[in-house]
Write a protein that holds these residues in place. Structure first.
Motif, mmCIF file in Angstrom:
data_model
loop_
_atom_site.group_PDB
_atom_site.id
_atom_site.type_symbol
_atom_site.label_atom_id
_atom_site.label_comp_id
_atom_site.label_asym_id
_atom_site.label_seq_id
_atom_site.Cartn_x
_atom_site.Cartn_y
_atom_site.Cartn_z
ATOM 1 N N ILE A 406 -32.115 -35.758 10.799
ATOM 2 C CA ILE A 406 -32.681 -35.328 9.686
ATOM 3 C C ILE A 406 -33.443 -36.555 8.923
ATOM 4 O O ILE A 406 -34.219 -36.394 8.170
ATOM 5 N N ASN A 407 -33.425 -37.317 9.118
ATOM 6 C CA ASN A 407 -34.365 -38.915 8.765
ATOM 7 C C ASN A 407 -35.429 -39.064 9.607
ATOM 8 O O ASN A 407 -36.978 -38.830 8.711
ATOM 9 N N ALA A 408 -35.820 -38.196 10.565
ATOM 10 C CA ALA A 408 -37.190 -38.126 11.015
ATOM 11 C C ALA A 408 -38.310 -36.768 10.066
ATOM 12 O O ALA A 408 -39.038 -37.435 9.359
ATOM 13 N N ALA A 409 -36.999 -35.499 9.941
ATOM 14 C CA ALA A 409 -37.580 -34.912 8.666
ATOM 15 C C ALA A 409 -37.820 -35.636 7.237
ATOM 16 O O ALA A 409 -38.322 -35.386 6.293
ATOM 17 N N LEU A 410 -37.249 -36.248 6.846
ATOM 18 C CA LEU A 410 -37.059 -37.728 5.630
ATOM 19 C C LEU A 410 -38.022 -38.150 5.947
ATOM 20 O O LEU A 410 -39.261 -38.426 4.835
ATOM 21 N N GLU A 437 -24.347 -35.075 5.427
ATOM 22 C CA GLU A 437 -23.930 -35.307 3.993
ATOM 23 C C GLU A 437 -24.935 -33.809 3.431
ATOM 24 O O GLU A 437 -26.211 -33.938 3.544
ATOM 25 N N PRO A 438 -23.883 -33.127 2.115
ATOM 26 C CA PRO A 438 -24.819 -32.249 1.637
ATOM 27 C C PRO A 438 -26.057 -32.226 1.142
ATOM 28 O O PRO A 438 -26.694 -31.482 1.378
ATOM 29 N N PHE A 439 -26.285 -33.178 0.325
ATOM 30 C CA PHE A 439 -27.882 -33.737 0.081
ATOM 31 C C PHE A 439 -28.959 -33.951 0.605
ATOM 32 O O PHE A 439 -30.206 -33.687 0.482
ATOM 33 N N LEU A 440 -28.739 -33.925 1.876
ATOM 34 C CA LEU A 440 -29.545 -34.850 2.932
ATOM 35 C C LEU A 440 -29.813 -33.057 3.340
ATOM 36 O O LEU A 440 -30.842 -32.600 3.776
ATOM 37 N N LEU A 441 -29.155 -32.418 3.276
ATOM 38 C CA LEU A 441 -29.031 -31.049 4.128
ATOM 39 C C LEU A 441 -30.343 -29.771 3.168
ATOM 40 O O LEU A 441 -31.554 -29.330 3.416
ATOM 41 N N VAL A 442 -29.902 -30.079 1.944
ATOM 42 C CA VAL A 442 -31.208 -29.620 0.383
ATOM 43 C C VAL A 442 -32.483 -30.029 0.568
ATOM 44 O O VAL A 442 -33.097 -29.444 0.531
ATOM 45 N N SER A 443 -32.489 -31.359 1.422
ATOM 46 C CA SER A 443 -33.502 -31.990 1.075
ATOM 47 C C SER A 443 -34.623 -31.561 2.051
ATOM 48 O O SER A 443 -35.539 -32.287 2.688
ATOM 49 N N THR A 444 -33.548 -31.484 3.493
ATOM 50 C CA THR A 444 -34.365 -31.347 4.656
ATOM 51 C C THR A 444 -35.158 -29.583 5.159
ATOM 52 O O THR A 444 -35.631 -29.145 5.876
ATOM 53 N N ILE A 445 -33.638 -29.112 5.363
ATOM 54 C CA ILE A 445 -34.094 -27.920 5.567
ATOM 55 C C ILE A 445 -34.284 -26.961 5.088
ATOM 56 O O ILE A 445 -34.231 -26.165 4.404
ATOM 57 N N ARG A 446 -35.532 -26.571 5.951
ATOM 58 C CA ARG A 446 -36.463 -24.987 5.057
ATOM 59 C C ARG A 446 -35.676 -23.655 5.856
ATOM 60 O O ARG A 446 -35.848 -22.444 4.213
ATOM 61 N N ILE A 537 -24.783 -24.686 -1.104
ATOM 62 C CA ILE A 537 -24.754 -25.708 -0.302
ATOM 63 C C ILE A 537 -24.054 -27.234 -1.018
ATOM 64 O O ILE A 537 -22.756 -28.085 -0.249
ATOM 65 N N LEU A 538 -24.831 -27.912 -2.333
ATOM 66 C CA LEU A 538 -24.020 -29.210 -2.402
ATOM 67 C C LEU A 538 -22.899 -28.118 -3.431
ATOM 68 O O LEU A 538 -21.567 -29.338 -2.789
ATOM 69 N N ARG A 539 -22.161 -27.433 -3.498
ATOM 70 C CA ARG A 539 -20.673 -27.404 -4.362
ATOM 71 C C ARG A 539 -20.204 -26.565 -3.313
ATOM 72 O O ARG A 539 -19.241 -27.322 -2.906
ATOM 73 N N SER A 540 -20.532 -25.805 -2.324
ATOM 74 C CA SER A 540 -18.548 -25.330 -1.352
ATOM 75 C C SER A 540 -18.909 -25.755 0.247
ATOM 76 O O SER A 540 -17.860 -26.128 0.962
ATOM 77 N N SER A 541 -20.201 -24.964 0.440
ATOM 78 C CA SER A 541 -20.518 -25.220 2.187
ATOM 79 C C SER A 541 -20.535 -24.209 2.489
ATOM 80 O O SER A 541 -20.453 -24.633 3.982
ATOM 81 N N THR A 542 -19.750 -23.106 2.393
ATOM 82 C CA THR A 542 -19.040 -22.368 2.914
ATOM 83 C C THR A 542 -19.966 -21.204 3.253
ATOM 84 O O THR A 542 -20.922 -20.590 2.670
ATOM 85 N N SER A 543 -19.635 -20.950 4.885
ATOM 86 C CA SER A 543 -20.572 -20.053 5.095
ATOM 87 C C SER A 543 -20.953 -18.686 4.899
ATOM 88 O O SER A 543 -21.842 -18.253 4.249
ATOM 89 N N ASP A 544 -19.553 -18.061 4.566
ATOM 90 C CA ASP A 544 -19.693 -16.774 3.710
ATOM 91 C C ASP A 544 -20.542 -16.508 2.246
ATOM 92 O O ASP A 544 -21.115 -15.468 1.647
ATOM 93 N N ALA A 545 -20.104 -17.611 1.296
ATOM 94 C CA ALA A 545 -20.914 -18.464 0.195
ATOM 95 C C ALA A 545 -22.689 -18.162 0.606
ATOM 96 O O ALA A 545 -23.456 -17.556 -0.215
ATOM 97 N N ILE A 546 -22.954 -18.841 1.278
ATOM 98 C CA ILE A 546 -24.210 -18.615 1.215
ATOM 99 C C ILE A 546 -24.404 -17.450 2.069
ATOM 100 O O ILE A 546 -25.905 -17.358 1.655
ATOM 101 N N GLU A 547 -23.981 -16.828 3.208
ATOM 102 C CA GLU A 547 -24.466 -15.800 3.514
ATOM 103 C C GLU A 547 -24.964 -15.132 2.324
ATOM 104 O O GLU A 547 -25.439 -14.022 2.349
ATOM 105 N N THR A 548 -24.067 -14.478 1.439
ATOM 106 C CA THR A 548 -23.671 -13.965 0.315
ATOM 107 C C THR A 548 -24.845 -14.049 -0.328
ATOM 108 O O THR A 548 -25.402 -12.737 -1.088
ATOM 109 N N GLN A 549 -24.818 -15.111 -0.974
ATOM 110 C CA GLN A 549 -26.161 -14.991 -1.536
ATOM 111 C C GLN A 549 -27.094 -15.081 -1.052
ATOM 112 O O GLN A 549 -28.720 -14.159 -1.312
ATOM 113 N N ALA A 550 -27.134 -15.332 0.353
ATOM 114 C CA ALA A 550 -28.688 -15.364 1.202
ATOM 115 C C ALA A 550 -29.257 -13.441 1.196
ATOM 116 O O ALA A 550 -30.241 -13.181 1.053
#
Length: 582
Positions: A406-410, A437-446, A537-550
């Protein structure tokens, strides 16, 4: 083969192979572009390469042979080594006196003809053939090699000196002597070469009560290959330990090692794992072909929107691209394919891996060694001081490695890595569970790519239709409709077609493949981290919620991608279900 444009056009008109309107349009294009008429007809799909080749051969008076009509004797086939036959598409099929007839795709390949003449000392008579004939003959090579290997192993196994029962008391010197015993050396060498010829990914050597079972994993499925006498067990294990530089007299603890082997066609690295079991030491070897070049995303099974999302992520200069899936799902191959795309002279690419599975030019690859404290985390710390533009971490296994990635990506790097999860959406909760931390994931994962491997159907597959009732037993209407839409978007089905018109296929066993499958391809889901998914990701981070939106954002799930490939005849629905539910 040189045939004048006029002769070629005249013969095609006479034969009626191509409609006159298509032929005139191709001739007009040939005149404007300077390309050959034959090449344009093939590019337009008006005729195949083989059909063009047959026409040219007929005009020039070159004999044409169909090798599928008769089996070539093994001794004649062996006059041209399999790697040369495969590389140059040249097969020896008949010998009379001092003359050897060879079938070729290009009878003007004088270099290959001269090479075979020098090797055999015979007069070479070139004959034209087609692609199917060459493929068929190359399979005969494999069968004759398998027969030869089986004979060698049976013969050598009979020569093994039977050691007293209970090899536990043998000293290191006695085991070393056994490892150098000629029959044992020949058996191990033959087992390894046999595995390479079969296209195996793993070799299992398993001691049983009264015998030794050898199994190969081919296209993801384990097959019994052969059984050996129990008397061979200690010698085979000792031989592999010598090759992998392991302790011969250590039988109580697991050991891991590695060695390389070169054949005429391949350079293969064997990753060795030895584990004590009730009846002796079990050996498993993973075969790694040592080249990471020549892969393409298309050949791996990516297409359409999935391909576009990955290309967009690869065009970024910072961020993280993750490949998720279980062991043996092809994650590393996908990673190396991406690296191959990114591998340009103006970037510095560094990797830290365990193990280095493929060797790539212009890429600085580092092997971890936990025994001396050199872990992924330590390697990654050092890599960022090596001025890299792109970093590849073999696997994110713990919170320390995840945090460093994460730090390398930042800090201005593009990071590629793998993670063990069942789906693309599942990678996010897994990283949060590691303490990120979720806020780091949303900043880095493409993007996160989830994948599995499915076996590909052979050409002699059996077509059938699925009605609505049968479809409901396999998946939801939504899954089939999404796969159907992907086929429509990519122009792979006729306008006006419905889901009921789409054919599916069953495997058909044949002499070439006992189960009707050969080779493998990926089924994928590519999760792009959009603004809406960032919010989840910032609110709930459950895989089901993420997959439904995707899915709302048109992500094709692995199952849906599998249905897409089944409808294209690449694989079967049974194989897709096996891959996504195992």
């Amino acid at each position: 083969m040189h045939v004048s444009e006029g002769e070629l056009k005249e013969f095609i008109i006479d034969s009626g192979v191509v409609a006159k309107k298509e032929l005139d349009a191709a001739a007009e294009e040939a005149e404007k572009t300077g390309k050959s008429l034959g090449d344009i007809l093939v590019a337009r799909g008006s005729m195949t390469d083989d059909a063009l080749r047959r026409i040219q051969a007929y005009v020039l008076g070159i004999p044409f042979v169909n090798l599928k009509e008769h089996r070539v004797p093994a001794d004649i086939l062996a006059l041209i080594p399999e790697p040369i036959a495969r590389t140059h598409n040249i097969i020896a099929f008949r010998k009379e006196g001092d003359s050897l007839e060879v079938a070729m795709l290009d009878v003007e390949d004088l270099a290959s003809i001269d090479s075979v003449r020098k090797k055999t000392g015979l007069k070479i008579l070139p004959r034209l053939t087609d692609t199917d004939s060459i493929k068929y003959s190359l399979l005969q090579y494999q069968k004759s090699l398998k027969d030869e290997f089986g004979d060698i192993i049976s013969t050598e196994a009979g020569k093994i000196h039977v050691v007293s029962a209970g090899n536990k008391d043998l000293s290191g010197d006695e085991l070393k002597q056994m490892a150098e015993d000629l029959p044992i050396v020949r058996i191990v060498d033959t087992l390894l070469r046999h595995a390479i010829v079969q296209g195996a990914s793993d070799v299992h050597i398993e001691p049983m009560e009264n015998e030794v079972l050898v199994r190969y994993r081919i296209d993801g499925i384990l097959h019994d290959a052969m059984t050996l006498p129990k008397s061979a067990a200690a010698g085979i294990t000792a031989r592999i330990k010598v090759l992998a530089n392991l302790k011969l007299d250590e039988k109580r603890l697991p050991q891991d090692g590695r060695f390389k082997m070169e054949t005429e066609a391949d350079r293969v690295s064997f990753r060795v794992s030895i584990l004590p079991t009730f009846f002796g030491e079990k050996t498993v070897m993973r075969l790694l072909r040592e080249t990471g070049e020549g892969f393409t995303l298309d050949a791996l099974g990516l297409h359409g929107e999935n391909m576009e999302r990955i290309h967009k992520a690869l065009s970024q200069t910072t961020g993280i691209i993750l490949i998720s899936g279980p062991t043996g799902s092809g994650k590393t191959t996908t990673l190396y394919t991406m690296l191959d795309i990114l591998n340009r002279p103006d970037v510095n690419i560094s990797t830290v891996e365990d193990p280095i599975e493929y060797q790539m030019k212009r890429v600085n690859q580092t092997q971890v060694n936990p025994q001396i404290g050199f872990t992924f985390a330590n390697g990654l710390r050092s890599l960022v001081r090596q001025d890299p533009d792109i970093i590849m971490v073999g696997e994110i296994r713990d919170s320390e490695t995840a945090s460093l990635a994460i730090n390398a990506a930042l800090t201005g790097h593009l990071v590629l890595s793998t993670i063990h999860t069942n789906s693309a959406a599942g990678a996010i909760p897994r990283l949060i569970d590691m303490g990120i931390e979720p806020f780091l994931l949303v900043s880095t994962i493409r993007v996160v790519v989830g994948q599995r491997l499915v076996r590909k159907l052979m050409d002699n597959k059996e077509q059938y239709s699925l009605d609505k009732v049968m479809r409901s037993k396999i998946g939801s209407d939504e899954d089939f409709n999404v796969a159907f839409k992907a086929l429509q978007d990519e122009g792979l089905i006729k306008k006006g077609s419905t889901l009921d018109d789409i054919p599916f296929y069953h495997p058909t066993p044949s002499a070439e493949s006992e189960d009707g499958y050969k080779s493998r391809i990926g089924i994928h889901e590519v999760l792009a981290v959009s603004p809406a998914i960032r919010e989840i990701i910032l609110r709930s981070s459950t895989s089901d919620a993420i997959e439904t939106q995707a899915k709302k954002e048109a992500m094709l799930t692995m199952f849906q991608d599998g249905l897409y490939k089944a409808a294209r005849g690449i694989t079967s629905i049974e194989e897709v279900l096996r891959a996504v539910t195992e």
